[in-house]
Design a protein around this motif. Structure first.
Motif, PDB file in Angstrom:
ATOM      1  N   PRO A  32       9.156   3.802   2.100  1.00  0.00           N
ATOM      2  CA  PRO A  32       8.115   3.223   2.896  1.00  0.00           C
ATOM      3  C   PRO A  32       8.161   3.910   4.421  1.00  0.00           C
ATOM      4  O   PRO A  32       8.798   4.703   4.531  1.00  0.00           O
ATOM      5  CB  PRO A  32       9.342   2.008   3.154  1.00  0.00           C
ATOM      6  CG  PRO A  32      10.505   2.316   2.773  1.00  0.00           C
ATOM      7  CD  PRO A  32      10.463   3.227   1.757  1.00  0.00           C
ATOM      8  N   ASN A  34       7.921   3.672   8.226  1.00  0.00           N
ATOM      9  CA  ASN A  34       8.022   2.661   9.495  1.00  0.00           C
ATOM     10  C   ASN A  34       6.758   3.034  10.621  1.00  0.00           C
ATOM     11  O   ASN A  34       6.315   3.976  10.776  1.00  0.00           O
ATOM     12  CB  ASN A  34       9.138   2.946  10.070  1.00  0.00           C
ATOM     13  CG  ASN A  34      10.306   2.345   9.405  1.00  0.00           C
ATOM     14  OD1 ASN A  34      10.243   1.446   8.657  1.00  0.00           O
ATOM     15  ND2 ASN A  34      11.622   3.078   9.502  1.00  0.00           N
ATOM     16  N   SER A  50       2.283   1.111   9.507  1.00  0.00           N
ATOM     17  CA  SER A  50       3.258   1.111   8.509  1.00  0.00           C
ATOM     18  C   SER A  50       2.820   1.142   7.482  1.00  0.00           C
ATOM     19  O   SER A  50       1.659   0.830   6.987  1.00  0.00           O
ATOM     20  CB  SER A  50       4.452  -0.087   8.916  1.00  0.00           C
ATOM     21  OG  SER A  50       3.691  -1.275   8.912  1.00  0.00           O
ATOM     22  N   HIS A  51       3.539   1.537   6.122  1.00  0.00           N
ATOM     23  CA  HIS A  51       3.274   1.315   4.818  1.00  0.00           C
ATOM     24  C   HIS A  51       4.330   1.137   4.031  1.00  0.00           C
ATOM     25  O   HIS A  51       5.334   1.573   4.216  1.00  0.00           O
ATOM     26  CB  HIS A  51       2.586   2.826   4.175  1.00  0.00           C
ATOM     27  CG  HIS A  51       1.291   3.316   4.999  1.00  0.00           C
ATOM     28  ND1 HIS A  51       0.135   2.688   4.989  1.00  0.00           N
ATOM     29  CD2 HIS A  51       1.119   4.198   6.020  1.00  0.00           C
ATOM     30  CE1 HIS A  51      -0.898   3.386   5.759  1.00  0.00           C
ATOM     31  NE2 HIS A  51      -0.237   4.194   6.153  1.00  0.00           N
ATOM     32  N   SER A  52       4.214   0.129   3.066  1.00  0.00           N
ATOM     33  CA  SER A  52       5.234  -0.296   2.158  1.00  0.00           C
ATOM     34  C   SER A  52       5.454   0.770   1.081  1.00  0.00           C
ATOM     35  O   SER A  52       4.715   1.734   0.781  1.00  0.00           O
ATOM     36  CB  SER A  52       4.944  -1.523   1.460  1.00  0.00           C
ATOM     37  OG  SER A  52       3.827  -1.289   0.554  1.00  0.00           O
ATOM     38  N   LYS A  54       7.555   2.263  -2.720  1.00  0.00           N
ATOM     39  CA  LYS A  54       7.422   1.848  -4.318  1.00  0.00           C
ATOM     40  C   LYS A  54       8.956   2.463  -4.958  1.00  0.00           C
ATOM     41  O   LYS A  54       9.260   3.559  -4.498  1.00  0.00           O
ATOM     42  CB  LYS A  54       6.443   2.275  -5.264  1.00  0.00           C
ATOM     43  CG  LYS A  54       5.192   1.291  -4.786  1.00  0.00           C
ATOM     44  CD  LYS A  54       3.982   1.625  -5.795  1.00  0.00           C
ATOM     45  CE  LYS A  54       3.657   3.328  -5.600  1.00  0.00           C
ATOM     46  NZ  LYS A  54       2.469   3.517  -6.740  1.00  0.00           N
ATOM     47  N   GLU A  85       8.413  -3.300  -4.782  1.00  0.00           N
ATOM     48  CA  GLU A  85       7.804  -3.011  -3.400  1.00  0.00           C
ATOM     49  C   GLU A  85       8.868  -2.855  -2.300  1.00  0.00           C
ATOM     50  O   GLU A  85       9.460  -3.901  -2.139  1.00  0.00           O
ATOM     51  CB  GLU A  85       6.796  -3.951  -3.052  1.00  0.00           C
ATOM     52  CG  GLU A  85       5.936  -3.573  -1.965  1.00  0.00           C
ATOM     53  CD  GLU A  85       4.725  -4.350  -1.569  1.00  0.00           C
ATOM     54  OE1 GLU A  85       3.697  -4.027  -0.747  1.00  0.00           O
ATOM     55  OE2 GLU A  85       4.542  -5.266  -2.010  1.00  0.00           O
ATOM     56  N   GLN A  87       9.634  -2.786   1.670  1.00  0.00           N
ATOM     57  CA  GLN A  87       8.972  -3.083   2.795  1.00  0.00           C
ATOM     58  C   GLN A  87       9.556  -1.972   3.856  1.00  0.00           C
ATOM     59  O   GLN A  87      10.866  -2.028   3.920  1.00  0.00           O
ATOM     60  CB  GLN A  87       8.989  -4.432   3.044  1.00  0.00           C
ATOM     61  CG  GLN A  87       8.164  -5.494   2.295  1.00  0.00           C
ATOM     62  CD  GLN A  87       6.962  -5.200   2.315  1.00  0.00           C
ATOM     63  OE1 GLN A  87       6.315  -4.810   3.354  1.00  0.00           O
ATOM     64  NE2 GLN A  87       6.189  -5.571   1.295  1.00  0.00           N
ATOM     65  N   PRO A  88       8.746  -1.462   4.889  1.00  0.00           N
ATOM     66  CA  PRO A  88       9.576  -0.869   5.814  1.00  0.00           C
ATOM     67  C   PRO A  88      10.416  -1.873   6.856  1.00  0.00           C
ATOM     68  O   PRO A  88      10.009  -2.851   7.004  1.00  0.00           O
ATOM     69  CB  PRO A  88       8.024  -0.220   6.534  1.00  0.00           C
ATOM     70  CG  PRO A  88       7.189  -1.271   6.226  1.00  0.00           C
ATOM     71  CD  PRO A  88       7.280  -1.901   4.901  1.00  0.00           C
ATOM     72  N   THR A  91       7.440  -2.829  11.116  1.00  0.00           N
ATOM     73  CA  THR A  91       5.923  -2.879  10.672  1.00  0.00           C
ATOM     74  C   THR A  91       5.039  -2.803  11.688  1.00  0.00           C
ATOM     75  O   THR A  91       5.454  -3.051  13.130  1.00  0.00           O
ATOM     76  CB  THR A  91       5.806  -4.238  10.147  1.00  0.00           C
ATOM     77  OG1 THR A  91       6.210  -5.178  11.012  1.00  0.00           O
ATOM     78  CG2 THR A  91       6.842  -4.365   8.864  1.00  0.00           C
TER      79      THR A  91
END
Length: 206
Positions: A32, A34, A50-52, A54, A85, A87-88, A91
């Motif tokens: 992820p 931040n 920000s991007h999630s 995997k 998934e 999460q950062p 966000t």
């Protein structure tokens, strides 16, 4: 003549399956990202997206694999891999909600990069506090965040002040990071709840 039922038991080599899934994970897994708050030389504030991420859940995928073996005599069956998934921690939305619109304070000191051990110590300490977000009402402790200055943490021997004299010691130079931060905090008009001064004047700060 009447036929005999011969139940078949399927087994597999766990190490080979783990190797396959680990190779698959290297193709699937994405860390992820931040969101970051960036201050330009003109003191303008921008926030990066920000991007999630995997991550292949190997344990649950193996459980699905073993369950599929129970129905392996059927013409068609499938094994579903499990991908979670991630999460950062920070966000874009959470940074935007903080409402940071301007630079509150800044301070700069210089050091000799040719002093490798001292430079190493400064870099480790600065990295510990870099990009730290402090919420309104939250208290920051330099010692708590930076942690013990020991060789186990990567700190090296460099001059430190002991009893009013410069003496070789682990973590020399870290005080420059705290002094630089302290002056930036003063200029930010934040409340100082506790401080400890040098026993000798420092050349890099008034």
């Amino acid at each position: 003549k009447n036929g005999v039922n011969l139940p078949l038991k399927f087994t597999y080599e766990k190490e080979k399956l783990n190797n396959i899934l680990n190779r698959l994970a290297s193709e699937i897994n994405v860390e992820p990202k931040n969101a970051e708050l960036i201050i330009s030389p003109n003191d303008e504030i921008t926030i990066t997206d920000s991007h999630s991420g995997k991550k292949l859940d190997i344990e649950k995928t193996i459980a699905n694999f073993e369950k599929a073996l129970e129905s392996a005599l059927k013409p068609n069956y499938e094994i579903k891999i499990v991908v979670n998934e991630i999460q950062p921690k920070v966000t874009t939305q959470s940074l935007q909600k903080k409402g940071i619109k301007e630079l509150m304070g800044a301070f700069t000191t210089t050091f000799n990069p040719n002093n490798l051990s001292r430079t190493n110590n400064i870099k480790i300490a600065a990295s510990a506090i870099n990009k730290l977000m402090l919420a309104p009402g939250e208290e920051f402790s330099f010692n708590k965040i930076v942690g013990p200055r020991s060789s186990a943490q990567g700190y090296q021997e460099a001059p430190v002040i002991v009893n009013g004299k410069l003496t070789p010691g682990i973590g020399g130079g870290v005080c420059q990071v705290s002094s630089t931060l302290y002056n930036a905090v003063l200029l930010s008009n934040l409340e100082i709840t506790q401080r400890t001064n040098h026993s000798l004047p420092s050349s890099y700060v008034d």
